[in-house]
Design an enzyme around this catalytic site. Structure first.
Site, PDB file in Angstrom:
ATOM      1  N   GLY A  83      -7.964  -3.160   7.744  1.00  0.00           N
ATOM      2  CA  GLY A  83      -8.445  -1.898   8.400  1.00  0.00           C
ATOM      3  C   GLY A  83      -9.498  -0.809   7.236  1.00  0.00           C
ATOM      4  O   GLY A  83      -9.812  -1.320   6.334  1.00  0.00           O
TER       5      GLY A  83
ATOM      6  N   HIS B 105      -0.537   0.095  10.622  1.00  0.00           N
ATOM      7  CA  HIS B 105      -0.544  -0.996  10.450  1.00  0.00           C
ATOM      8  C   HIS B 105       0.576  -1.835  12.100  1.00  0.00           C
ATOM      9  O   HIS B 105      -0.603  -2.640  12.672  1.00  0.00           O
ATOM     10  CB  HIS B 105       0.834  -1.308   9.681  1.00  0.00           C
TER      11      HIS B 105
END
Length: 278
Positions: free
Chosen positions: A151, A37
């Site tokens: 991602g 993150h």
């Protein structure tokens, strides 16, 4: 280090975003923030610069969890997440309650993910991607970013979000960020904390299998799958598939993606790698 503005409601979010007209980038999370993150947040800052606005959403979305999945026990370390956001220079954190994001209860109108939504992860988790795309669409329209970053570990999600934005003419740019890994190759995930010591020792086999498959690309699709399958042991395989870069089946040449999902104990792990077929 400055603490981010924390918005819990739509009105608070609108107020926080009304303070500037520069570019903004959003990173959507379910919390339990880790180095993956943080990489997304840093990429967001690189896109918008020091004068732009970086937003992080923290919301454990009930729509994307199926019966018997880990919604209730999904980690929610909000204090630690806020500290991580402060360290990374996040400007705004949007952390709504379920009732704030779904004020009328479970939505009767959702985003259908199309045929790809029923394949790979969608075949194992029916309804998952309708829940994902619905909450992503809502958060895009609430945060109104210049960029939204996702991602590549959740590669199917990235492809479907990009397709949703294209098909529905949503005015947002979707940006993929490479997977962040542990030193032994294990892709970072909030669910890795569920692994026992033995399961954690076995989990990097997914990354080793993917690397073996990618290294065999010169032999064609069959060689890729055979090389990857030969490395898989100690986990219960859900699927191992080679797809084109847009996840169409049966690639023959060019950019492709090798995807794997398996269980180590009761913890389900997913991973993928790009493959260049000759």
């Amino acid at each position: 280090m400055t603490d981010p503005i924390v918005a819990r409601t739509r009105d608070e979010l609108a107020e926080a975003l009304s303070r500037g007209e520069n570019e903004s980038a959003v990173v959507m999370t379910m919390g339990a923030l880790h180095a993956g993150h943080r990489a997304l947040i840093r990429a967001a800052r690189d896109l918008v610069g020091t004068g732009g606005v970086v937003l992080v959403t923290i919301f454990v979305n009930p729509l994307q969890f199926g019966p018997g999945e880990d919604f209730d026990r999904y980690p929610r370390p909000f204090g630690a997440d806020l500290a991580a956001c402060a360290e990374e220079g996040v400007d705004v954190v949007f952390a709504p309650a379920t009732e704030e994001l779904y004020p009328y209860g479970e939505p009767q109108v959702t985003v259908a993910p199309g045929p790809l939504g029923g394949q790979l992860e969608g075949a194992v988790r029916p309804g998952h991607f309708a829940g994902v795309l619905t909450v992503v669409a809502k958060l895009l329209n609430l945060t109104v970013p210049s960029y939204a970053l996702f991602g590549e570990k959740d590669y199917q999600q990235l492809v479907l979000v990009g397709r949703m934005v294209a098909d529905l003419e949503l005015p947002y740019e979707i940006v993929g960020v490479p997977t962040v890994r542990e030193a032994d190759g294990l892709a970072l995930s909030s669910r890795n904390r569920y692994l026992s010591a033995d399961e954690r020792a076995a989990a990097p086999v997914l990354a080793r299998a993917l690397e073996a498959g990618a290294a065999a690309a010169a032999g064609g699709p069959g060689a890729v799958l055979a090389a990857a399958r030969s490395e898989l042991s100690g986990v219960d395989l859900d699927y191992l598939e080679l797809r084109s870069a847009d996840l169409a089946p049966d690639p023959v040449s060019g950019p492709a993606r090798l995807l794997v999902a398996a269980r180590a104990g009761t913890t389900r792990l997913i991973d993928n790698i790009d493959v260049d077929l000759p």
